[in-house]
Design an enzyme around this catalytic site. Structure first.
Site, PDB file in Angstrom:
ATOM      1  N   ASP A  85       1.153   9.482 -44.678  1.00  0.00           N
ATOM      2  CA  ASP A  85       1.685  10.691 -45.303  1.00  0.00           C
ATOM      3  C   ASP A  85       2.529  10.326 -46.515  1.00  0.00           C
ATOM      4  O   ASP A  85       3.565   9.651 -46.373  1.00  0.00           O
ATOM      5  CB  ASP A  85       2.528  11.457 -44.284  1.00  0.00           C
ATOM      6  CG  ASP A  85       3.128  12.740 -44.846  1.00  0.00           C
ATOM      7  OD1 ASP A  85       2.829  13.082 -46.014  1.00  0.00           O
ATOM      8  OD2 ASP A  85       3.896  13.391 -44.121  1.00  0.00           O
ATOM      9  N   ASP A 108      -7.195   3.702 -37.278  1.00  0.00           N
ATOM     10  CA  ASP A 108      -5.843   3.771 -36.743  1.00  0.00           C
ATOM     11  C   ASP A 108      -5.671   2.630 -35.753  1.00  0.00           C
ATOM     12  O   ASP A 108      -6.224   2.664 -34.648  1.00  0.00           O
ATOM     13  CB  ASP A 108      -5.620   5.118 -36.061  1.00  0.00           C
ATOM     14  CG  ASP A 108      -4.183   5.288 -35.571  1.00  0.00           C
ATOM     15  OD1 ASP A 108      -3.391   4.341 -35.705  1.00  0.00           O
ATOM     16  OD2 ASP A 108      -3.866   6.372 -35.044  1.00  0.00           O
ATOM     17  N   TYR A 136      11.159  -3.119 -35.871  1.00  0.00           N
ATOM     18  CA  TYR A 136      10.240  -3.871 -36.731  1.00  0.00           C
ATOM     19  C   TYR A 136      10.391  -5.367 -36.481  1.00  0.00           C
ATOM     20  O   TYR A 136       9.408  -6.084 -36.271  1.00  0.00           O
ATOM     21  CB  TYR A 136      10.535  -3.525 -38.184  1.00  0.00           C
ATOM     22  CG  TYR A 136       9.729  -4.267 -39.212  1.00  0.00           C
ATOM     23  CD1 TYR A 136       8.348  -4.173 -39.263  1.00  0.00           C
ATOM     24  CD2 TYR A 136      10.367  -5.042 -40.190  1.00  0.00           C
ATOM     25  CE1 TYR A 136       7.611  -4.839 -40.235  1.00  0.00           C
ATOM     26  CE2 TYR A 136       9.639  -5.696 -41.173  1.00  0.00           C
ATOM     27  CZ  TYR A 136       8.275  -5.599 -41.191  1.00  0.00           C
ATOM     28  OH  TYR A 136       7.541  -6.260 -42.160  1.00  0.00           O
TER      29      TYR A 136
END
Length: 274
Positions: free
Chosen positions: A43, A85, A190
């Site tokens: 996005d 994905d 992360y």
């Protein structure tokens, strides 16, 4: 000139519509490898309300890999792209099938894709660069670990299964990391997900070495894939003369070396760039 002996090899590069992944795909194709580029369009508005992110960052993350494939083909290389994905556990098998139909068995796997987000255990609204922070939560953990840990593990497993089944004797697995086992404040999920990927990759090096496979992790310096703002660049320069903001092409050169014939005895290494 040194011949990396990659002509005719088949590579699968994840997250290859922009940044380091795109640069790696271009570099490997320039050495004669056939490359399947995987990507997911994100996005462009995800960081639209965060002024610390350059507008270009969202545009690059939202594009397909068609422009990269076109660049490779215009230079005489061979490449195809497929959107996938990586959070879907079925994706690895689908991607390897696609590569085999197009080019043959995958011999080089580059785990580059990331579901990056900035999260923290603290209530701080932003990090030292002005980037918005979120608290560690289930949704963030699921996104980060699905793409940065589970997907690389399943891709390595698929690579290994097919490599052994066909009795192959040559292979390369290369991952990218950041932060590591020492923790990554402000990007805690992360860092943790990448540390887990490092561990999977090191295990692959030890288990698959007898079958001609090397496996290594690259820790790039701060690399401008579109997200580096002036505050980030200033801090890197202030760190000292050994540190700089890298271009994706510079990281791709190191990854290409690790895939090369010359790196045949380089394995189970965490290659730290500065």
């Amino acid at each position: 000139m040194i011949d990396p002996q990659l002509s005719g090899r088949v590579a699968l590069v994840t997250g290859a519509n922009q940044g380091i992944g795109a640069a790696v795909a271009v570099a490997l194709a320039a050495e004669g490898a056939s490359v399947l580029l995987t990507y997911k369009r994100l996005d462009p508005g995800e960081h639209a309300d965060d002024p610390s992110f350059p507008e270009e960052y969202g545009r690059l993350r939202a594009r397909s890999a068609d422009v990269v494939v076109r660049e490779i083909r215009d230079a005489g290389g061979t490449a195809e792209a497929v959107e996938a994905d990586l959070a879907d556990p079925a994706a690895p098998g689908v991607l390897f099938d696609r590569a085999e139909r197009a080019f043959g068995p995958v011999e080089i796997l580059v785990n580059n894709a990331s579901g990056w987000l900035a999260d923290t255990f603290l209530p701080d609204p932003a990090d030292r660069f002005g980037r918005g922070l979120r608290l560690v939560d289930l949704a963030g953990h699921e996104r980060q670990f699905a793409v940065d840990t589970r997907a690389p593990a399943l891709l390595i497993a698929e690579f290994a299964r097919r490599h052994l089944a066909r009795g192959a004797t040559w292979g390369r697995i290369i991952g990218l990391t950041s932060g590591g086992s020492g923790g990554f404040p402000g990007e805690v999920s992360y860092g943790a997900a990448k540390a887990a990927q490092e561990n999977y990759t090191m295990s692959a090096a030890h288990e698959l070495g007898r079958y001609g496979v090397t496996a290594n992790i690259v820790h790039p310096p701060v690399t401008d894939t579109g997200w580096v703002n002036p505050k980030v660049a200033e801090e890197v320069r202030a760190t000292g003369p050994l540190y700089h903001v890298a271009r994706p092409e510079e990281v791709a050169e190191v990854i290409t070396f690790l895939a090369s014939h010359q790196a045949r005895y380089v394995t189970a290494q965490r290659v730290q760039m500065s």
